[in-house]
Design an enzyme around this catalytic site. Structure first.
Site: not given
Length: 272
Positions: A57, A74, A132, A152
């Protein structure tokens, strides 16, 4: 105080429950209206029956440039984990963009990433830019900035759209921490988490700043409860019995009381 109802998002690998969200892609309208606008965090429960894509991200600056949006830092609290569960968390070394691009083309990106075992109760911090992937057999509580931007890099041959160039552009390999059981408190620039273990009673009066914003609201996520109850001085309703995986949004200045035996995660936005 609001008990928030989850918004279900089905995935090919399992599903997400957006349990606290004012994001347009999964908005809880009652929360949006009560808070007076967009809440800067998005809280999810992720049920991974199979492995998610390898993804990354952008941070705030990159998201503004690439998508006219906000970044996505996050963290995960592992709610449940089957034996042998693993995550991909960062790279296993320092690699050039070209090396990683070739690894993707040659279908061996897995050789460049860190696979780490996880168990129930572990905590993982995912700063923007960290490669991740959530492995199958995991159920996670995810606290993140209110952003739905995902690039992605690899999808295990499932044929979905990839975002290789943007993903490689935002990828970095710093800021990650050791994976270990949640210490009880966590703070980053965007949010804080605190575990509250109630063994009889707990009371908190929420801060009420001079200028109240949507970010002034706080969230209480129930990890477990033995018929504990929650109530608010701002709500005339009788105390409500709480159960695992419920989440409650509390307004600035509210007095929250919990009685009984329960464990909760108190979540605050640190947005200005």
């Amino acid at each position: 105080m609001l008990k928030l109802n989850p918004v279900l998002s089905k995935k090919i690998w399992g599903y997400e429950l957006w349990i606290a969200s004012t994001h347009p892609n999964g908005r809880q309208q009652e929360f949006y209206e009560a808070a007076g606008g967009d809440y800067p965090l998005l809280i999810k429960i992720i049920q991974a029956d199979s492995t998610l894509s390898v993804q990354v991200h952008p941070n705030d600056e990159q998201a503004r440039i690439l998508e006219n949006g906000s970044g996505k830092t996050e963290c995960w609290y592992v709610l449940d984990a089957k034996p042998g569960s693993q995550l991909i968390y960062g790279m296993n070394g320092q690699y050039s963009t070209e090396e990683l691009r070739k690894a993707i083309e040659n279908d061996n990106l897995n050789d460049y990433m860190r696979s780490v075992p996880v168990k129930k109760g572990d905590f993982i911090y995912i700063p923007a830019g960290t490669v991740h992937a959530i492995g199958g057999g995991l159920r996670l509580l995810e606290t993140q900035q209110s952003s739905d931007i995902t690039y992605r890099l690899y999808d295990w041959g499932r044929g979905r759209e990839l975002h290789i160039e943007k993903g490689l552009q935002v990828l970095k390999n710093d800021g990650i921490r050791d994976i270990k059981p949640f210490s009880g408190k966590f703070v980053c620039p965007y949010f804080s988490l605190e575990q509250i273990d109630v063994r009889g009673g707990y009371c908190a009066v929420l801060d009420k700043p001079a200028v109240v914003k949507p970010s002034s609201w706080e969230l209480f996520f129930v990890l477990n409860s033995d018929r504990a109850v929650i109530k608010s001085d701002a709500d005339a309703k009788l105390p409500v019995t709480i159960t695992a995986e419920e989440i409650y949004a509390a307004a600035p200045g509210e007095k929250i009381t919990i009685e009984g035996r329960a464990s909760l995660i108190r979540i605050k936005s640190l947005a200005g």
